[in-house]
Design a protein around this motif. Structure first.
Motif, PDB file in Angstrom:
ATOM      1  N   THR A 299      39.488 -33.047  15.338  1.00  0.00           N
ATOM      2  CA  THR A 299      39.584 -32.799  13.834  1.00  0.00           C
ATOM      3  C   THR A 299      40.283 -31.110  13.726  1.00  0.00           C
ATOM      4  OG1 THR A 299      37.961 -33.956  12.674  1.00  0.00           O
ATOM      5  CG2 THR A 299      38.808 -32.329  11.347  1.00  0.00           C
ATOM      6  N   GLU A 300      39.463 -30.354  14.698  1.00  0.00           N
ATOM      7  CA  GLU A 300      39.939 -29.076  14.988  1.00  0.00           C
ATOM      8  C   GLU A 300      41.478 -28.740  15.251  1.00  0.00           C
ATOM      9  OE1 GLU A 300      39.561 -25.710  13.632  1.00  0.00           O
ATOM     10  OE2 GLU A 300      37.698 -26.983  13.302  1.00  0.00           O
ATOM     11  N   VAL A 301      41.720 -29.771  16.211  1.00  0.00           N
ATOM     12  CA  VAL A 301      43.159 -29.662  16.733  1.00  0.00           C
ATOM     13  C   VAL A 301      44.357 -30.188  15.492  1.00  0.00           C
ATOM     14  CG1 VAL A 301      45.066 -30.947  18.166  1.00  0.00           C
ATOM     15  CG2 VAL A 301      42.739 -30.554  18.844  1.00  0.00           C
ATOM     16  N   TYR A 302      44.060 -31.125  14.440  1.00  0.00           N
ATOM     17  CA  TYR A 302      44.552 -31.482  13.656  1.00  0.00           C
ATOM     18  C   TYR A 302      44.687 -30.232  12.340  1.00  0.00           C
ATOM     19  CZ  TYR A 302      46.020 -35.905  15.562  1.00  0.00           C
ATOM     20  OH  TYR A 302      46.288 -37.066  16.335  1.00  0.00           O
ATOM     21  N   ARG A 303      43.501 -29.642  12.376  1.00  0.00           N
ATOM     22  CA  ARG A 303      43.334 -28.548  11.369  1.00  0.00           C
ATOM     23  C   ARG A 303      44.535 -27.403  11.738  1.00  0.00           C
ATOM     24  NH1 ARG A 303      37.413 -28.525  10.558  1.00  0.00           N
ATOM     25  NH2 ARG A 303      37.351 -30.041   8.638  1.00  0.00           N
ATOM     26  N   ARG A 304      44.472 -27.174  13.074  1.00  0.00           N
ATOM     27  CA  ARG A 304      45.293 -26.145  13.659  1.00  0.00           C
ATOM     28  C   ARG A 304      46.833 -26.524  13.425  1.00  0.00           C
ATOM     29  NH1 ARG A 304      43.040 -25.227  18.631  1.00  0.00           N
ATOM     30  NH2 ARG A 304      41.371 -24.883  17.384  1.00  0.00           N
ATOM     31  N   ARG A 305      47.009 -27.803  13.712  1.00  0.00           N
ATOM     32  CA  ARG A 305      48.293 -28.090  13.444  1.00  0.00           C
ATOM     33  C   ARG A 305      48.888 -28.098  11.881  1.00  0.00           C
ATOM     34  NH1 ARG A 305      50.149 -33.497  16.650  1.00  0.00           N
ATOM     35  NH2 ARG A 305      49.942 -32.891  18.758  1.00  0.00           N
ATOM     36  N   LEU A 306      47.810 -28.508  10.959  1.00  0.00           N
ATOM     37  CA  LEU A 306      48.126 -28.256   9.634  1.00  0.00           C
ATOM     38  C   LEU A 306      48.651 -26.893   9.191  1.00  0.00           C
ATOM     39  CD1 LEU A 306      48.298 -29.468   6.673  1.00  0.00           C
ATOM     40  CD2 LEU A 306      45.625 -29.242   6.593  1.00  0.00           C
ATOM     41  N   ILE A 329      43.753 -35.865   9.725  1.00  0.00           N
ATOM     42  CA  ILE A 329      42.121 -35.452   9.330  1.00  0.00           C
ATOM     43  C   ILE A 329      41.552 -36.296   8.191  1.00  0.00           C
ATOM     44  CG2 ILE A 329      41.013 -33.502   7.879  1.00  0.00           C
ATOM     45  CD1 ILE A 329      43.529 -31.845   9.011  1.00  0.00           C
ATOM     46  N   GLY A 330      42.080 -37.129   7.556  1.00  0.00           N
ATOM     47  CA  GLY A 330      41.663 -38.047   6.648  1.00  0.00           C
ATOM     48  C   GLY A 330      41.035 -39.164   7.555  1.00  0.00           C
ATOM     49  N   ALA A 331      41.711 -39.647   8.319  1.00  0.00           N
ATOM     50  CA  ALA A 331      41.320 -40.798   9.447  1.00  0.00           C
ATOM     51  C   ALA A 331      40.206 -40.398  10.356  1.00  0.00           C
ATOM     52  CB  ALA A 331      42.534 -41.135  10.331  1.00  0.00           C
ATOM     53  N   LEU A 332      39.997 -39.018  10.685  1.00  0.00           N
ATOM     54  CA  LEU A 332      38.889 -38.586  11.327  1.00  0.00           C
ATOM     55  C   LEU A 332      37.696 -38.617  10.653  1.00  0.00           C
ATOM     56  CD1 LEU A 332      41.098 -36.091  13.389  1.00  0.00           C
ATOM     57  CD2 LEU A 332      39.523 -37.843  14.381  1.00  0.00           C
ATOM     58  N   GLY A 333      37.857 -38.255   9.468  1.00  0.00           N
ATOM     59  CA  GLY A 333      36.834 -38.032   8.307  1.00  0.00           C
ATOM     60  C   GLY A 333      36.146 -39.386   8.126  1.00  0.00           C
ATOM     61  N   GLU A 334      36.876 -40.401   7.980  1.00  0.00           N
ATOM     62  CA  GLU A 334      36.642 -41.861   7.847  1.00  0.00           C
ATOM     63  C   GLU A 334      35.919 -42.261   9.008  1.00  0.00           C
ATOM     64  OE1 GLU A 334      36.491 -44.008   5.721  1.00  0.00           O
ATOM     65  OE2 GLU A 334      35.831 -45.626   6.662  1.00  0.00           O
ATOM     66  N   ALA A 335      36.391 -41.950  10.301  1.00  0.00           N
ATOM     67  CA  ALA A 335      35.712 -42.413  11.533  1.00  0.00           C
ATOM     68  C   ALA A 335      33.962 -41.595  11.586  1.00  0.00           C
ATOM     69  CB  ALA A 335      36.585 -41.775  12.700  1.00  0.00           C
ATOM     70  N   ASN A 336      34.058 -40.528  11.216  1.00  0.00           N
ATOM     71  CA  ASN A 336      32.760 -39.812  10.896  1.00  0.00           C
ATOM     72  C   ASN A 336      32.110 -40.530  10.002  1.00  0.00           C
ATOM     73  OD1 ASN A 336      31.579 -37.725  12.039  1.00  0.00           O
ATOM     74  ND2 ASN A 336      31.740 -36.222  10.086  1.00  0.00           N
ATOM     75  N   SER A 355      44.953 -45.802  13.963  1.00  0.00           N
ATOM     76  CA  SER A 355      45.412 -44.754  12.620  1.00  0.00           C
ATOM     77  C   SER A 355      46.308 -43.403  12.805  1.00  0.00           C
ATOM     78  CB  SER A 355      44.265 -44.664  11.648  1.00  0.00           C
ATOM     79  OG  SER A 355      42.923 -44.232  12.334  1.00  0.00           O
ATOM     80  N   LEU A 356      45.745 -43.110  14.126  1.00  0.00           N
ATOM     81  CA  LEU A 356      46.482 -41.608  14.435  1.00  0.00           C
ATOM     82  C   LEU A 356      47.869 -42.115  14.894  1.00  0.00           C
ATOM     83  CD1 LEU A 356      43.766 -40.001  16.418  1.00  0.00           C
ATOM     84  CD2 LEU A 356      44.252 -39.493  14.186  1.00  0.00           C
ATOM     85  N   SER A 357      47.971 -43.340  15.556  1.00  0.00           N
ATOM     86  CA  SER A 357      49.502 -43.709  16.045  1.00  0.00           C
ATOM     87  C   SER A 357      50.465 -43.787  14.963  1.00  0.00           C
ATOM     88  CB  SER A 357      49.454 -44.788  17.035  1.00  0.00           C
ATOM     89  OG  SER A 357      49.150 -46.038  16.254  1.00  0.00           O
TER      90      SER A 357
END
Ligand SMILES: [Zn+2]
Length: 359
Positions: A299-306, A329-336, A355-357
């Motif tokens: 999630t941290e990686v995608y936050r940085r991208r965002l 980030i949404g998909a990772l939240g759902e996984a969490n 879902s990331l692909s």
């Protein structure tokens, strides 16, 4: 003068309250604190202070028995599943009705009581019944990581104590006190999210940095194909297997130490089968925590991208990048969220990759 509450690092305020509370015992206490904020250590310290003639000196025979888990009048009730079942709470009630063998109290510790209001058949009414009119020499020590409104009637029957979330500095200090060097202790604390036991295990684990890097590299390494998803899922699952190994080593050490202590005190060790079952449960929880850690790193990686996409000039391309990062980030939240339900690791990871692909 040092006592059993001194070992609760980062909880000075709660420790001061507890020192007063145990001098005038009530029938039920509820210790509330975020996951890993040493709820169990607090419950055990309270049990020792309730049994000890000097309110938890930490040195006498009575304190030593409780702290080593060998006082037969102190029971931590075990839970088999993701929520408390009614029959498990009935067992707690049965235990609470026993007369203490020693001069102190019959102490029943029930952890994670927020899990009596979850699941398909909430067991909170059974717990409430258990807390009603306990025998005079019985004390319940309950713990919870949160108190949702459905728990109100139970909370109202208890004296509540709130613990702080531990900072990474607190956790690092606790791990260093075990003899771990500072860099390893700091790395473990940063990956443990305030959870002391997890930090202790990670501090023994040289591969922690490598596992974090593996998660961080997922967006670059994943080609978006189903075969690619399978490959990454397999790698992650293999890393999970490796991650559990230091916990298994720690459990074996503890089992050896405990049975040596029991021998020294002239007691019979607990059942090997119960212990193995408890170990297995802890290993499952550890895998889930490890997955949570990975999801957080990713999630941290995608936050940085965002963040980078938002910093860039406004344009159609950057809008796409913003949307892609937010979807990830949404998909990772759902996984969490799915990690809090009974889960199939492989399926969850595979769904996450797919879902990331599509982003
Ligand atoms: Zn004592």
């Amino acid at each position: 003068m040092a006592d059993v509450f001194d070992r609760l690092v980062g909880q000075t305020r709660a420790a001061d309250l507890l020192r007063q509370y145990v001098r005038h015992p009530v029938h039920a206490y509820l210790v509330v604190g975020p996951d890993g904020s040493n709820l169990r250590d607090t419950a055990i310290a309270m049990a020792a202070a309730l049994q000890c003639p000097e309110h938890g000196c930490g040195r006498c025979e009575v304190c030593r028995l409780v702290l080593s888990g060998a006082d037969t009048d102190v029971t931590i009730v075990e839970r088999a599943g993701l929520s408390w079942r009614v029959d498990e709470l009935r067992e707690a009630e049965r235990l609470s009705r026993r007369r203490p063998l020693g001069d102190g109290y019959q102490i029943v510790i029930l952890e994670d009581v927020q899990l009596t209001v979850t699941g398909t058949a909430p067991s909170a009414p059974a717990l409430l019944k258990t807390l009603e009119e306990p025998p005079p020499r019985t004390v319940f020590v309950l713990t919870a990581d949160e108190t949702p409104p459905e728990l109100d009637t139970i909370v109202s029957r208890c004296l509540e104590i709130r613990l702080n979330a531990l900072t990474d500095d607190d956790v690092a200090a606790i791990v260093m006190a075990d003899g771990v060097d500072e860099p390893a202790a700091r790395a473990a604390a940063a990956a443990a999210n305030g959870d002391i036991r997890r930090a202790r295990i990670l501090a023994r684990d040289d591969a922690l940095v490598r596992r974090a890097a593996q998660w961080r590299a997922v967006p670059e390494r994943f080609d978006g194909s189903p075969a690619g998803a399978t490959r990454i899922v397999e790698e992650i699952v293999r890393a999970l297997d490796e991650a559990v190994a230091p916990l298994v080593a720690l459990q074996q050490d503890e089992a050896t130490r405990r049975s040596a202590e029991a021998r020294e005190l002239g007691l019979r060790a607990g059942s090997r089968r119960d212990l193995e079952a408890a170990f297995k449960r802890e290993q499952r929880r550890f895998r889930t925590d490890e997955l949570r850690f990975g999801v957080r790193v990713l999630t941290e990686v995608y936050r940085r991208r965002l963040h980078d996409a938002l910093e860039d000039e406004v344009g159609a391309r950057s809008t796409d990048r913003v949307r892609a990062a937010m979807d990830a980030i949404g998909a990772l939240g759902e996984a969490n969220r799915r990690l809090s339900t009974p889960l199939d690791e492989n399926l969850l990871l595979y769904d996450l990759m797919l879902s990331l692909s599509s982003m």
